[in-house]
Design an enzyme around this catalytic site. Structure first.
Site, PDB file in Angstrom:
ATOM      1  N   LYS A  87       0.842  -1.205   0.000  1.00 32.14           N
ATOM      2  CA  LYS A  87       0.000   0.000   0.000  1.00 32.14           C
ATOM      3  C   LYS A  87       0.876   1.254   0.000  1.00 32.14           C
ATOM      4  CE  LYS A  87      -3.901  -2.384   2.164  1.00 32.14           C
ATOM      5  NZ  LYS A  87      -4.685  -2.713   3.371  1.00 32.14           N
ATOM      6  N   GLN A 124      -4.540  -1.460   9.649  1.00 31.50           N
ATOM      7  CA  GLN A 124      -4.532  -2.794   9.047  1.00 31.50           C
ATOM      8  C   GLN A 124      -5.125  -3.816  10.016  1.00 31.50           C
ATOM      9  OE1 GLN A 124      -3.751  -3.379   5.869  1.00 31.50           O
ATOM     10  NE2 GLN A 124      -4.108  -5.573   6.010  1.00 31.50           N
ATOM     11  N   ASP A 176     -10.854   3.091   4.165  1.00 29.73           N
ATOM     12  CA  ASP A 176     -11.160   1.649   4.128  1.00 29.73           C
ATOM     13  C   ASP A 176     -12.670   1.421   3.996  1.00 29.73           C
ATOM     14  OD1 ASP A 176      -9.256  -0.383   4.099  1.00 29.73           O
ATOM     15  OD2 ASP A 176      -8.654   0.006   6.171  1.00 29.73           O
TER      16      ASP A 176
HETATM   17  N1  GUN Z   1      -7.137  -6.750   6.323  1.00 29.07           N
HETATM   18  C1  GUN Z   1      -7.552  -7.487   5.282  1.00 29.07           C
HETATM   19  N2  GUN Z   1      -8.088  -6.701   4.320  1.00 29.07           N
HETATM   20  C2  GUN Z   1      -7.994  -5.428   4.774  1.00 29.07           C
HETATM   21  C3  GUN Z   1      -8.374  -4.171   4.241  1.00 29.07           C
HETATM   22  O1  GUN Z   1      -8.912  -4.049   3.133  1.00 29.07           O
HETATM   23  N3  GUN Z   1      -8.096  -3.087   5.014  1.00 29.07           N
HETATM   24  C4  GUN Z   1      -7.524  -3.193   6.226  1.00 29.07           C
HETATM   25  N4  GUN Z   1      -7.319  -2.074   6.931  1.00 29.07           N
HETATM   26  N5  GUN Z   1      -7.161  -4.348   6.761  1.00 29.07           N
HETATM   27  C5  GUN Z   1      -7.404  -5.466   6.039  1.00 29.07           C
END
Ligand code: GUN
Length: 292
Positions: A52, A96, A119
């Site tokens: 990311k 995350q 998100d």
């Molecule tokens: N863990 C698994 N998928 C995601 C996501 O799309 N965003 C976040 N913040 N954590 C995750």
């Protein structure tokens, strides 16, 4: 059978974002800024967050990676989010998941400023999504929509079967595909691990979205000819013959399912890359919203 190539589509989306970002900054506006919080040392989470951050750089965004030990207290994390909520330079905040067990995930998600909720997990974002109002759509479902759109896959009137009901993927994609728009206007069936006659339901599907996290769960006898199969699974499976010690497996038995499909996403190289592209789109939108 045609592959839905996440590499090609995510690159196209990122090229657009890069161009828009450059025009945006050259017109005197700020540089979009994503702040990511990573807790502990879960290998998969480390990989996702690193990707990311790297992708932010690629499109000309600023990014901040804030790391904490696994044993961080909830109070410390709350203080960190409050600080980012108030930081004028930060446009998007990403925590995350999953979080360590001493931390209440719901409390943390609810704390993020909805204007920075790139998100799309905050109840305010989900509520707006359900009502079809403009908002941040969770990155994985958004990435799936972008992929369907790129390949101009017909969705209207189709029966979409979603396997999995998580807040991150299954639930939101089921709502989005039922909306009166494109991609959408599907008849949606949401299945879970207790669904009776799953095979029979899947055999009626024009579009199957599998988001369970069980490697190779969807077998060829569950898929009708010419179906569209979207594989959201990304599981690390131990493989001593690999340097990393693992291989990445999707939720679809790709080798046997692919020949029956009209379209199918590979793993890796499918939905995972789209998730990041969609997150970048949300971050750009969060920054742009500051000027409207
Ligand atoms: N863990 C698994 N998928 C995601 C996501 O799309 N965003 C976040 N913040 N954590 C995750």
């Amino acid at each position: 059978m045609q592959l839905l190539d996440g590499k090609i589509v995510s690159q196209a989306v990122k090229n657009d974002i890069k161009e828009m970002t450059s025009l945006f900054i050259n017109s005197g506006k700020k540089t979009p800024h994503l702040a990511a919080i990573l807790i502990g040392s879960n290998g998969a989470s480390e990989t996702y967050v690193a990707s990311k951050v790297k992708n932010c750089e690629e499109v000309g965004f600023k990014s901040s990676l804030i790391r904490y030990e696994e044993n961080i207290s909830e109070a410390t994390l709350i203080a960190a989010i409050n600080k980012l909520n108030c930081d004028e330079d930060v446009d998007g905040i990403l925590v995350q998941l999953p979080l360590p067990k001493q931390i209440n995930e719901e409390k943390i998600i609810n704390l993020i400023n909805p204007d920075k909720d790139v998100d799309g997990f905050h109840p305010m974002s989900i509520g707006k999504m359900v009502q079809g109002l403009p908002t941040f759509i969770p990155a994985t479902p958004y990435g799936i929509l972008l992929m369907l759109e790129y390949y101009r896959i017909e969705t209207s009137g189709k029966h979409a079967v979603v396997i999995g009901r998580s807040n991150i993927v299954g639930r939101p994609i089921s709502i989005l595909l039922s909306r009166n728009t494109y991609p959408g206007n599907c008849t949606v069936t949401v299945c879970n691990s207790r669904t009776n006659s799953l095979k029979e339901i899947c055999l009626q599907a024009d579009i199957i979205i599998v988001a369970l996290g069980i490697p190779e769960f969807l077998k060829s006898d569950m898929v009708k000819e010419n179906a569209v199969v979207i594989d959201v699974g990304i599981t690390r499976v131990v493989d001593a013959s690999k340097k990393s010690g693992f291989v990445i497996k999707g939720d679809v038995d790709f080798t046997n399912v692919a020949p029956k499909c009209r379209y199918i996403t590979p793993v890796p190289g499918g939905v995972g890359l789209m998730t990041i592209a969609a997150l970048l789109k949300n971050t750009f939108a969060a920054c742009k919203n500051k000027y409207s």
